[in-house]
Design a protein around this motif. Structure first.
Motif, PDB file in Angstrom:
ATOM      1  N   PHE A  59      -1.148  -8.522   3.204  1.00 32.99           N
ATOM      2  CA  PHE A  59      -1.059  -8.143   4.615  1.00 32.99           C
ATOM      3  C   PHE A  59      -2.044  -7.030   4.957  1.00 32.99           C
ATOM      4  CE2 PHE A  59       3.153 -10.205   4.293  1.00 32.99           C
ATOM      5  CZ  PHE A  59       2.895 -11.183   5.226  1.00 32.99           C
ATOM      6  N   LEU A  60      -2.348  -6.184   3.952  1.00 34.64           N
ATOM      7  CA  LEU A  60      -3.349  -5.146   4.191  1.00 34.64           C
ATOM      8  C   LEU A  60      -4.706  -5.790   4.462  1.00 34.64           C
ATOM      9  CD1 LEU A  60      -3.018  -2.132   4.215  1.00 34.64           C
ATOM     10  CD2 LEU A  60      -4.070  -2.051   1.957  1.00 34.64           C
ATOM     11  N   ALA A  62       3.499  -6.664  -8.277  1.00 30.81           N
ATOM     12  CA  ALA A  62       4.592  -6.310  -7.380  1.00 30.81           C
ATOM     13  C   ALA A  62       4.095  -6.052  -5.964  1.00 30.81           C
ATOM     14  CB  ALA A  62       5.313  -5.085  -7.916  1.00 30.81           C
ATOM     15  N   TYR A  63       2.819  -5.701  -5.859  1.00 36.00           N
ATOM     16  CA  TYR A  63       2.301  -5.331  -4.538  1.00 36.00           C
ATOM     17  C   TYR A  63       1.589  -6.473  -3.839  1.00 36.00           C
ATOM     18  CZ  TYR A  63       3.450  -0.613  -5.936  1.00 36.00           C
ATOM     19  OH  TYR A  63       4.129   0.495  -6.329  1.00 36.00           O
ATOM     20  N   ILE A  81       2.430  -8.851  -1.799  1.00 36.31           N
ATOM     21  CA  ILE A  81       2.655  -9.011  -0.359  1.00 36.31           C
ATOM     22  C   ILE A  81       1.920  -7.920   0.412  1.00 36.31           C
ATOM     23  CG2 ILE A  81       4.413  -8.969   1.445  1.00 36.31           C
ATOM     24  CD1 ILE A  81       6.371 -10.089  -0.509  1.00 36.31           C
ATOM     25  N   ALA A  82       2.057  -6.676  -0.073  1.00 37.83           N
ATOM     26  CA  ALA A  82       1.419  -5.563   0.614  1.00 37.83           C
ATOM     27  C   ALA A  82      -0.091  -5.756   0.660  1.00 37.83           C
ATOM     28  CB  ALA A  82       1.776  -4.259  -0.077  1.00 37.83           C
ATOM     29  N   LEU A 137      -5.180  -8.661   5.718  1.00 42.08           N
ATOM     30  CA  LEU A 137      -5.098  -9.225   7.071  1.00 42.08           C
ATOM     31  C   LEU A 137      -5.433  -8.167   8.110  1.00 42.08           C
ATOM     32  CD1 LEU A 137      -3.940 -11.422   9.157  1.00 42.08           C
ATOM     33  CD2 LEU A 137      -1.920  -9.997   9.077  1.00 42.08           C
ATOM     34  N   ILE A 138      -4.810  -6.990   7.961  1.00 42.92           N
ATOM     35  CA  ILE A 138      -5.029  -5.944   8.966  1.00 42.92           C
ATOM     36  C   ILE A 138      -6.494  -5.519   8.968  1.00 42.92           C
ATOM     37  CG2 ILE A 138      -4.435  -3.576   9.598  1.00 42.92           C
ATOM     38  CD1 ILE A 138      -1.624  -4.088   8.681  1.00 42.92           C
ATOM     39  N   ILE A 142       4.839 -17.551   6.434  1.00 47.01           N
ATOM     40  CA  ILE A 142       4.232 -16.333   6.975  1.00 47.01           C
ATOM     41  C   ILE A 142       2.868 -16.090   6.333  1.00 47.01           C
ATOM     42  CG2 ILE A 142       4.477 -13.847   7.197  1.00 47.01           C
ATOM     43  CD1 ILE A 142       7.391 -14.156   7.291  1.00 47.01           C
ATOM     44  N   PHE A 182       0.419 -18.414   7.695  1.00 44.10           N
ATOM     45  CA  PHE A 182       0.126 -17.987   9.053  1.00 44.10           C
ATOM     46  C   PHE A 182      -0.926 -16.873   9.025  1.00 44.10           C
ATOM     47  CE2 PHE A 182       2.060 -15.484  12.750  1.00 44.10           C
ATOM     48  CZ  PHE A 182       1.139 -16.002  13.618  1.00 44.10           C
ATOM     49  N   THR A 183      -0.736 -15.910   8.103  1.00 36.24           N
ATOM     50  CA  THR A 183      -1.753 -14.870   7.926  1.00 36.24           C
ATOM     51  C   THR A 183      -3.082 -15.498   7.582  1.00 36.24           C
ATOM     52  OG1 THR A 183      -0.156 -14.266   6.261  1.00 36.24           O
ATOM     53  CG2 THR A 183      -1.452 -12.529   7.097  1.00 36.24           C
TER      54      THR A 183
END
Lengths: 293, 379
Positions: free
Chosen positions: A270-271, A263-264, A266-267, A273-274, A224, A227-228
């Motif tokens: 993806f942030l 810990a963040y 992943i967040a 990415l957005i 994933i 993919f991002t």
């Protein structure tokens, strides 16, 4: 010194992601489909490596076999699951790919159970360190970095200068025209899947060098993330996938070094990415697509 | 007064079935004749139906692929579940639960609007990856929350509402969700929404406010996902954030796809059946055997999607499909009025995900002189 080490680690992890992202992006460019099962090809490569290491104890042999098995698997999946759907709705293809992904994961679990297997590529003690001046860098990071750079250069040259590579570009530009020019489109799609899957095997090797624990979901999360990476770079663009891979690898490495951010990870990824997609809807190097009426 | 021509009894059959089920099973449960295991199955089925119907609105009718439905559910489960947990000692379980539905639903709907905003700029696969990213962000944030706020990695404690009637509340939620969805889809607005799916530019040209409809659909869909999240929180003693990762979103998507895209009754049946089998098989297949179930699901999914969509199988499909065989048995000819008005046909222009020009070329270049091997072998 720590900063330089972090940068080198980031490039190395980025190289791994770029390997996977290239698989996604090439398949997307040519077959116009998101191959959700790509991450699980990595996992199959990992298990091949595990079996060869247990049997022969030679990691290089394991890598070669993993590349072969993954290539074969990628081509088979394409022929069996995706080819009948060529020309059908992309959503149908996407769902089939998700099905294939689950199929591979559950098959792996049936064969190898859900207990993690340890794959020590460089023996129990790992591969050790390389010291350059004050820098102390783990060997596997150097291997990953060098291998991924070489693979990316070779791939770029292959696409640019060989007949097959140019045919791949032609197919991704315009399938119909490529077919009329005498290019065997089905053959090119098969080759693309083969190359993408072989790269996934390399990625699996790099990942297991870094941490030896192998389960049937080895490829899911990196898949994933890669993919991002492919989307950030502009899906369908080969340099974009490399850039995106390095970008994601760098973000992840830096986030894990900065206190309180680990810990963040992943967040944050993806942030990013957005945000990238909001600013440039087709990714950094992606082509703008005009909608025709 | 104008009579409504499009109303058919089949449009209302799902309400009837669910209402009857809720009443009969509710009486059984209050009498004490319904085993607890069935109550739990019913709760889960109701949650799954709510999720599938709400996702079907985005995927089947608006034509945008969402891979982050579990993210909205996570927002509802945590925030609505928190409301229920905090308020239920003071105002009682049921009022707290209703308030939880409202809070969880509305907060999820706000997230839906936030995710709907990129949907205006992005299309197809890009939007799919943004929704996936959203889902992953949400659960990882709750995962890393402090122990006092949302329990962090240990999960957040919630109030387990009494088994005897929670499933009745859940079935009522399903009815409300169905009523909103079906009435929306069969209204003027619903036709606007499906026209956006079929051709966005044409829809814009006819004066449809694409922005408004896209945001509205995302918000409504997220609202019900949030409510389903509150239900899930209330049917457990804790909520775990890892549950809401992208596999869960995909599970919901699978229900929608297996039920037939844009076919609400199909989604309901698929959701109920999959959930039922899931829970039943869990007791049969334990330990390492549990994975056999995933294997079978994966195979069924692949086979069904290929069978329904492969261009090479089209002739075969038309000859031997279930509807035609049934029509032969019941009626002598296929009544055109039986065609469902709200069903998305994948062989028409189905979604924005279609990379139109490039893919359609593959279909068009089918002259008898083109060596297209894909045609042989099949059929």
């Amino acid at each position: 010194m720590e900063i330089i080490e972090t940068i080198i680690n980031g490039f190395s992890l980025g190289g791994t992601y770029a390997m996977i992202a290239l698989g996604y992006t090439m398949v997307y460019g040519i077959a116009k489909m998101l191959n959700f099962a790509h991450g699980d090809i990595i996992m199959v490569g990992g298990y091949t490596l595990y079996v060869t290491l247990a049997g022969m104890g030679n990691p290089i042999m394991g890598l070669i076999l993993a590349v072969l098995v993954c290539t074969l698997l990628g081509v088979t999946v394409e022929k069996v699951a995706y080819k009948p759907l060529r020309g059908a709705s992309p959503l149908a293809v996407l769902i089939t790919a998700i099905g294939v992904s689950y199929l591979l994961q559950s098959l792996a679990q049936i064969i190898f159970t859900s207990a993690p297997r340890m794959v020590y590529v460089g023996g129990q003690d790992g591969l050790g360190y390389v010291t350059i001046g004050d820098l102390k860098i783990q060997t596997h990071i150097i291997i990953t970095l060098v291998c991924s750079v070489v693979i990316m250069v070779v791939l770029s040259l292959f696409v640019k200068y060989t007949k097959t590579g140019r045919a791949m570009i032609a197919v991704s530009e315009d399938k119909g025209a490529a077919q009329l020019m005498g290019i065997n489109v089905n053959m090119i799609i098969t080759i693309t899947f083969a190359i993408g899957s072989a790269l996934a095997a390399f990625a699996g090797f790099f990942m297991l060098m870094k941490s030896p624990s192998l389960t049937n979901t080895l490829g899911a999360m990196p898949g994933i993330k890669a993919f991002t990476a492919a989307v950030i770079g502009g899906i369908g663009s080969i340099p974009g996938a490399m850039l995106g891979g390095l970008f994601i690898g760098m973000i992840e490495t830096v986030a894990q070094v900065v206190p309180g951010m680990g810990a963040y990870t992943i967040a944050i990824e993806f942030l990013v990415l957005i945000i990238v997609l909001l600013v440039r809807p087709t990714g950094i190097l992606g082509k703008k697509r005009r909608e025709k009426v | 007064m104008k009579t409504r021509k499009n109303v058919k009894p089949t449009h209302y059959i799902n309400y009837v079935v669910i209402t009857v089920a809720a009443i009969v099973l509710g009486i059984l449960s209050l009498v004490g004749a319904l085993p607890a295991s069935y109550q739990i199955i019913l709760e889960n089925i109701a949650i799954a139906i709510t999720l599938a119907v709400s996702l079907s609105m985005v995927v089947g009718f608006l034509g945008e692929l969402s891979l982050g439905h579990a993210g909205f559910m996570c927002v509802g489960a945590y925030l609505g579940g928190k409301v229920v947990y905090v308020l239920s000692p003071s105002i009682g379980e049921i009022p707290a639960l209703l308030l939880g539905f409202v809070v969880g639903g509305i907060l999820a709907a706000i997230c839906g609007i936030i995710i709907g905003l990129p949907a205006l700029r992005l299309r197809g696969d890009y939007l799919a990856i943004v929704t996936l990213a959203f889902g992953e962000i949400v659960w990882s944030l709750f995962m890393n929350s402090s122990e006092e706020s949302f329990g962090g990695a240990l999960g957040m404690p919630t109030v387990r509402i009494d088994k005897d009637y929670l499933f009745i509340i859940a079935l009522v939620v399903v009815l409300i969700c169905l009523a909103v969805t079906q009435n929306l889809i069969r209204s003027k607005h619903g036709r606007a929404i499906t026209s956006i799916r079929d051709n966005e530019i044409a829809a814009k040209a006819t004066g449809i406010n694409v922005t408004k409809y896209k945001l509205a659909v995302f918000a409504i869909s997220a609202f019900f996902a949030g409510v389903a999240g509150v239900l899930l929180a209330s049917s457990n003693y804790t909520v775990q954030s890892q549950k809401f990762n992208y596999n869960y979103s995909i599970e919901i998507l699978v229900m929608v796809v297996l039920g037939g895209m844009g076919n609400i009754n199909g989604s309901i049946i698929a959701a109920a059946l999959i959930t039922f089998l899931d829970i039943k098989l869990q007791t049969v297949l334990t330990g390492e055997l549990a994975v056999m179930q995933d294997l079978v699901y994966a195979l069924i999914l692949i086979v069904i999607v290929i069978y329904n969509n492969a261009p090479g199988l089209k002739a075969f499909r038309e000859k031997y499909n279930f509807k035609n065989l049934l029509a032969k048995v019941i009626k002598d000819k296929n009544d055109p009025s039986h065609a469902r008005d709200d069903e998305a046909k994948w062989d028409r222009v189905p979604t924005k995900i279609q990379m139109d020009e490039v893919l359609s070329v593959d279909v068009q270049v089918k002259s008898p002189y083109t060596p297209d091997k894909a045609e042989k072998g099949d059929n």
